[in-house]
Design a protein around this motif. Structure first.
Motif, PDB file in Angstrom:
ATOM      1  N   ALA A  67       0.657  -1.237  -0.033  1.00 19.28           N
ATOM      2  CA  ALA A  67       0.001   0.132  -0.028  1.00 19.28           C
ATOM      3  C   ALA A  67       0.819   1.200  -0.123  1.00 19.28           C
ATOM      4  CB  ALA A  67      -0.771  -0.133   1.295  1.00 19.28           C
ATOM      5  N   TYR A  68       0.145   2.357  -0.669  1.00 18.66           N
ATOM      6  CA  TYR A  68       0.930   3.648  -0.792  1.00 18.66           C
ATOM      7  C   TYR A  68      -0.248   4.757  -0.741  1.00 18.66           C
ATOM      8  CZ  TYR A  68       4.554   7.128  -1.612  1.00 18.66           C
ATOM      9  OH  TYR A  68       5.402   8.208  -1.376  1.00 18.66           O
ATOM     10  N   GLY A  69      -0.084   5.730   0.025  1.00 16.67           N
ATOM     11  CA  GLY A  69      -1.131   6.769  -0.033  1.00 16.67           C
ATOM     12  C   GLY A  69      -1.266   7.481   1.043  1.00 16.67           C
ATOM     13  N   PRO A  70      -2.143   8.613   0.943  1.00 17.57           N
ATOM     14  CA  PRO A  70      -2.272   9.633   1.970  1.00 17.57           C
ATOM     15  C   PRO A  70      -2.705   8.916   3.567  1.00 17.57           C
ATOM     16  CG  PRO A  70      -3.774  10.137   0.085  1.00 17.57           C
ATOM     17  CD  PRO A  70      -3.078   8.729  -0.139  1.00 17.57           C
ATOM     18  N   SER A  71      -3.404   7.978   3.421  1.00 19.52           N
ATOM     19  CA  SER A  71      -3.645   7.294   4.676  1.00 19.52           C
ATOM     20  C   SER A  71      -2.754   6.391   5.505  1.00 19.52           C
ATOM     21  CB  SER A  71      -5.273   6.825   4.778  1.00 19.52           C
ATOM     22  OG  SER A  71      -5.176   5.879   3.828  1.00 19.52           O
ATOM     23  N   VAL A  72      -1.576   6.043   4.813  1.00 21.02           N
ATOM     24  CA  VAL A  72      -0.634   5.068   5.347  1.00 21.02           C
ATOM     25  C   VAL A  72       0.049   5.767   6.673  1.00 21.02           C
ATOM     26  CG1 VAL A  72       1.412   4.004   4.865  1.00 21.02           C
ATOM     27  CG2 VAL A  72      -0.511   3.945   3.024  1.00 21.02           C
ATOM     28  N   HIS A  73       0.044   4.929   7.416  1.00 22.79           N
ATOM     29  CA  HIS A  73       0.647   5.253   8.879  1.00 22.79           C
ATOM     30  C   HIS A  73       1.971   5.990   8.605  1.00 22.79           C
ATOM     31  CE1 HIS A  73       3.391   1.883   9.950  1.00 22.79           C
ATOM     32  NE2 HIS A  73       2.909   1.488   8.933  1.00 22.79           N
ATOM     33  N   LEU A  74       2.460   6.784   9.894  1.00 22.97           N
ATOM     34  CA  LEU A  74       3.680   7.490   9.810  1.00 22.97           C
ATOM     35  C   LEU A  74       4.933   6.487  10.244  1.00 22.97           C
ATOM     36  CD1 LEU A  74       2.618  10.903  11.201  1.00 22.97           C
ATOM     37  CD2 LEU A  74       2.999  10.234   8.646  1.00 22.97           C
ATOM     38  N   GLY A  75       4.683   5.109  10.490  1.00 15.30           N
ATOM     39  CA  GLY A  75       5.749   4.367  10.788  1.00 15.30           C
ATOM     40  C   GLY A  75       5.308   3.713  12.429  1.00 15.30           C
ATOM     41  N   TYR A  76       6.208   2.737  12.748  1.00 13.53           N
ATOM     42  CA  TYR A  76       6.112   2.068  13.813  1.00 13.53           C
ATOM     43  C   TYR A  76       6.754   2.839  15.040  1.00 13.53           C
ATOM     44  CZ  TYR A  76       3.998  -1.645  11.365  1.00 13.53           C
ATOM     45  OH  TYR A  76       3.176  -2.513  10.479  1.00 13.53           O
ATOM     46  N   PHE A  77       5.994   3.173  16.328  1.00 16.19           N
ATOM     47  CA  PHE A  77       6.801   3.804  17.242  1.00 16.19           C
ATOM     48  C   PHE A  77       8.010   2.942  17.914  1.00 16.19           C
ATOM     49  CE2 PHE A  77       6.916   4.190  22.137  1.00 16.19           C
ATOM     50  CZ  PHE A  77       7.488   5.555  21.995  1.00 16.19           C
ATOM     51  N   ASN A  78       9.092   3.624  17.886  1.00 12.93           N
ATOM     52  CA  ASN A  78      10.150   3.120  18.528  1.00 12.93           C
ATOM     53  C   ASN A  78      10.452   1.464  18.304  1.00 12.93           C
ATOM     54  OD1 ASN A  78      12.397   3.113  20.288  1.00 12.93           O
ATOM     55  ND2 ASN A  78      11.326   2.383  22.148  1.00 12.93           N
TER      56      ASN A  78
ATOM     57  N   SER B 256      11.971  -1.095   9.063  1.00  8.57           N
ATOM     58  CA  SER B 256      12.920  -1.409   7.888  1.00  8.57           C
ATOM     59  C   SER B 256      12.319  -2.598   7.126  1.00  8.57           C
ATOM     60  CB  SER B 256      14.196  -1.767   8.493  1.00  8.57           C
ATOM     61  OG  SER B 256      14.967  -2.300   7.279  1.00  8.57           O
ATOM     62  N   GLU B 257      11.531  -3.825   7.799  1.00 12.09           N
ATOM     63  CA  GLU B 257      11.071  -4.970   7.310  1.00 12.09           C
ATOM     64  C   GLU B 257       9.831  -4.727   6.503  1.00 12.09           C
ATOM     65  OE1 GLU B 257      10.758  -7.677  10.516  1.00 12.09           O
ATOM     66  OE2 GLU B 257      12.961  -7.891  10.518  1.00 12.09           O
ATOM     67  N   LEU B 258       8.940  -3.737   6.909  1.00 14.29           N
ATOM     68  CA  LEU B 258       7.597  -3.592   6.480  1.00 14.29           C
ATOM     69  C   LEU B 258       7.338  -2.453   5.457  1.00 14.29           C
ATOM     70  CD1 LEU B 258       5.576  -4.784   9.528  1.00 14.29           C
ATOM     71  CD2 LEU B 258       6.363  -6.109   7.663  1.00 14.29           C
TER      72      LEU B 258
ATOM     73  N   ALA C  96      12.139  -0.293   0.108  1.00 18.67           N
ATOM     74  CA  ALA C  96      13.110   0.556  -0.028  1.00 18.67           C
ATOM     75  C   ALA C  96      12.292   1.972  -0.745  1.00 18.67           C
ATOM     76  CB  ALA C  96      14.331   0.192  -1.047  1.00 18.67           C
ATOM     77  N   ASP C  97      11.440   1.651  -1.619  1.00 16.64           N
ATOM     78  CA  ASP C  97      10.746   3.124  -2.238  1.00 16.64           C
ATOM     79  C   ASP C  97       9.422   3.449  -1.360  1.00 16.64           C
ATOM     80  OD1 ASP C  97       9.470   0.699  -3.099  1.00 16.64           O
ATOM     81  OD2 ASP C  97       9.198   1.266  -4.931  1.00 16.64           O
ATOM     82  N   ASP C  98       9.347   2.858   0.000  1.00 13.01           N
ATOM     83  CA  ASP C  98       8.368   3.483   0.998  1.00 13.01           C
ATOM     84  C   ASP C  98       6.903   2.812   0.658  1.00 13.01           C
ATOM     85  OD1 ASP C  98       8.177   4.866   3.398  1.00 13.01           O
ATOM     86  OD2 ASP C  98       7.211   6.639   1.996  1.00 13.01           O
ATOM     87  N   TRP C  99       6.798   1.687   0.001  1.00 15.14           N
ATOM     88  CA  TRP C  99       5.619   1.021  -0.007  1.00 15.14           C
ATOM     89  C   TRP C  99       5.462   0.271   1.304  1.00 15.14           C
ATOM     90  CZ3 TRP C  99       1.664   0.581  -3.957  1.00 15.14           C
ATOM     91  CH2 TRP C  99       1.758   1.688  -5.047  1.00 15.14           C
ATOM     92  N   PHE C 100       4.120   0.233   1.986  1.00 16.34           N
ATOM     93  CA  PHE C 100       3.912  -0.638   3.102  1.00 16.34           C
ATOM     94  C   PHE C 100       3.437  -2.104   2.390  1.00 16.34           C
ATOM     95  CE2 PHE C 100       0.888  -2.235   6.365  1.00 16.34           C
ATOM     96  CZ  PHE C 100       1.928  -2.426   7.438  1.00 16.34           C
TER      97      PHE C 100
END
Length: 545
Positions: A390-401, A407-409, A412-416
């Motif tokens: 997934a990629y798009g405006p509602s994709v989360h900002l990352g996992y806390f800490n 890195s795993e999920l 490299a081009d920022d797709w979740f």
């Protein structure tokens, strides 16, 4: 905790992209509440089992709650963990945190001490706000027992009567506090982390998902826009508001300026009564609840003619369930795919031919993007199976800490990477879920990692090896099957296991079946081959039928 400790994937390039496209509007929740309180002050916004709130009352209660929390020393950057059933106290508390710059960490009312302790510790929560009790469980007593081992936890606020001391009463605080003065309010950045939620319980790869106002409100905009949600809607929310979809349904209500009826615990006949009484028009749900409603013996006696849209998601609905609903109930049934990390990613549409899209999750929506990829992150041929990304405006900002998970999920081009396996089934982009890459079990839309329960059970004196797998179930999607290798001359029953786990973990994680093995299928490196074990359990069940 300071705001700077929330490291996210947000970049200037990403922000500029979605501001320019109009996906991100740079507004916050409170600005929407203020506007609705001016436009429709006397319109009822929330109704629960005990009371109702108008938009004017909601704003006033939010203002008072913010002042109360500020007086307790809760402020900018502090994590506040919330554990409530579907009651009006949830939106009051949640919306108030924006005014003091705090971060809401929503957790399921099903969670018990093991899950709650881990989440409070990992998130470094400064405050915990909860109902005193629900479904016979005493949350106030639980947190009182835990707080001595949680150095970051400074404040506990309880809604409802409790004999536990050293806690603050939410009701007393609301009654005694004046609305927070304008000069004392924090104006949060629409890109700031304003909410977190955990994808799983504890040791099973816990991940705190971070969202901003912009990522969250795009999810709401997409579903309200595509499904025609207006101020005339009456939404019935039995999905837990502490989980993502129930919470998003609250936001749908405020953003559209309509009304929502909150149901504390799902009961099929009670749901039908509420549909008739309140002239419900819109319901978000999981397949298990649909099936329960369809099995009510006196279904046809209830007037459900007000229903306009019913959206099912969280777990794949059986085609038989979809067809039965379309035959016996009112309202347009749509299937939706989304998750805490991505918002709403795909769903079927009003104009679709049901016979062609039944069993699919529809096609991508709005400015969301979807790829089907292989292990290396490359696109698979059209129609082939692969992992949904997934990629798009509602994709989360990352996992806390959790830099490892980030890195795993994220590619490299920022797709979740969602962990769900799917494929395109036609030339217009409809997608079908075919399985999961993850080990996660999805029971009735509530998901967890089996390792969490397995680690508990390895402490049982009779257990040599143990694994929990999800077995296909028509009503729930999956049921929990416990597979055990016993130590020599030992015995174990399902009741033994449940007694060990009860009160420690959420009930939906408790084993429902027990299968004994001489050995489990391990890989050469010692990992359980869960797909092999699942297939064997299913084969055993079929032989017994």
């Amino acid at each position: 905790m300071t705001v700077s400790q929330f490291q996210t994937r947000l970049t200037t390039e990403l922000r500029n992209r979605y501001i320019k496209s109009g996906a991100w509007k740079d507004i916050t929740f409170y600005s929407c509440i203020e506007r609705r309180a001016i436009e429709h002050p006397d319109l009822v916004v929330f109704i629960d089992e005990r009371r109702s709130l108008t938009y004017k009352q909601l704003k006033e209660q939010v203002d008072r709650c913010a002042a109360f929390f500020k007086s307790l020393g809760i402020g900018e950057g502090d994590v506040v963990t919330m554990q409530f059933p579907n009651r009006v106290e949830f939106p009051i508390v949640f919306f108030s945190l924006e005014l003091i710059g705090a971060i809401a960490n929503k957790i399921s009312p099903d969670f018990r001490r093991h899950e709650v302790e881990y989440i409070l510790r990992f998130s470094k929560s400064k405050a915990f706000v909860c109902a005193a009790s629900f479904k016979g469980f005493n949350y106030a007593a639980m947190i009182d027992d835990l707080r001595g081992d949680l150095p970051s936890l400074k404040t506990v606020v309880v809604s409802g009567e409790t004999v536990v001391s050293n806690v603050h009463s939410l009701e007393a605080g609301l009654a005694q506090s004046a609305p927070l003065a304008q000069s004392d309010r924090v104006v949060m950045d629409p890109d700031a982390v304003m909410r977190m939620a955990f994808t799983s319980g504890t040791t099973g790869d816990p991940k705190g998902v971070m969202h901003s106002f912009n990522t969250t409100l795009y999810t709401v905009e997409v579903i309200n826009g595509e499904m025609g949600v207006t101020s005339d809607e009456v939404i019935l929310i039995w999905l837990p508001v502490g989980l993502n979809w129930g919470y998003i349904s609250l936001l749908q209500t405020v953003i559209a300026g309509c009304c929502a009826v909150l149901m504390e615990r799902f009961d099929a006949e009670r749901a039908l009564q509420l549909i008739e009484k309140h002239r419900i028009t819109f319901i978000p749900t999981a397949p298990a609840s649909l099936l329960a409603i369809l099995n009510v013996p006196c279904l046809q006696k209830y007037d459900c003619s007000s229903l306009r849209v019913v959206v099912t998601g969280g777990a794949s609905a059986a085609i038989e369930t979809i067809k039965a609903y379309q035959l016996n109930m009112k309202g347009h049934l749509l299937e939706l795919y989304g998750m805490l990390e991505t918002g709403f990613h795909t769903f079927t549409r009003f104009e679709d031919d049901p016979q062609k899209v039944n069993g699919t999750i529809g096609r991508v929506v709005g400015q969301m993007e979807l790829r089907i990829i292989d292990e290396e992150g490359n696109d698979v041929p059209y129609g082939a199976e692969g992992e949904i990304a997934a990629y798009g405006p509602s994709v989360h900002l990352g996992y806390f800490n959790n830099p490892t998970a980030n890195s795993e999920l994220f590619t490299a081009d920022d797709w979740f990477r969602t962990g769900d396996l799917g494929k395109y089934v036609d030339d217009v982009g409809n997608v079908m879920i075919v399985g999961r890459r993850k080990e996660m079990i999805n029971r009735g839309g509530k998901k967890y990692f089996p390792r969490e329960i397995e680690e508990f059970l390895y402490g049982h004196p009779s257990v040599l090896h143990v694994a929990i797998v999800g077995v296909t179930d028509t009503r729930l999607g999956e049921k929990n099957c416990l597979c055990v290798v016993l130590k020599p001359d030992h015995s174990l029953t399902l009741d033994d296991v449940i007694k060990m786990l009860k009160g420690q973990v959420a009930d939906y994680k408790l084993p429902e079946m027990l299968e004994f093995y001489d050995e489990l299928p391990f890989t050469p490196t010692g990992k359980i081959r869960r797909h092999v074990l699942t297939s064997d359990v299913i084969a055993r069940i079929k032989l017994r039928v």
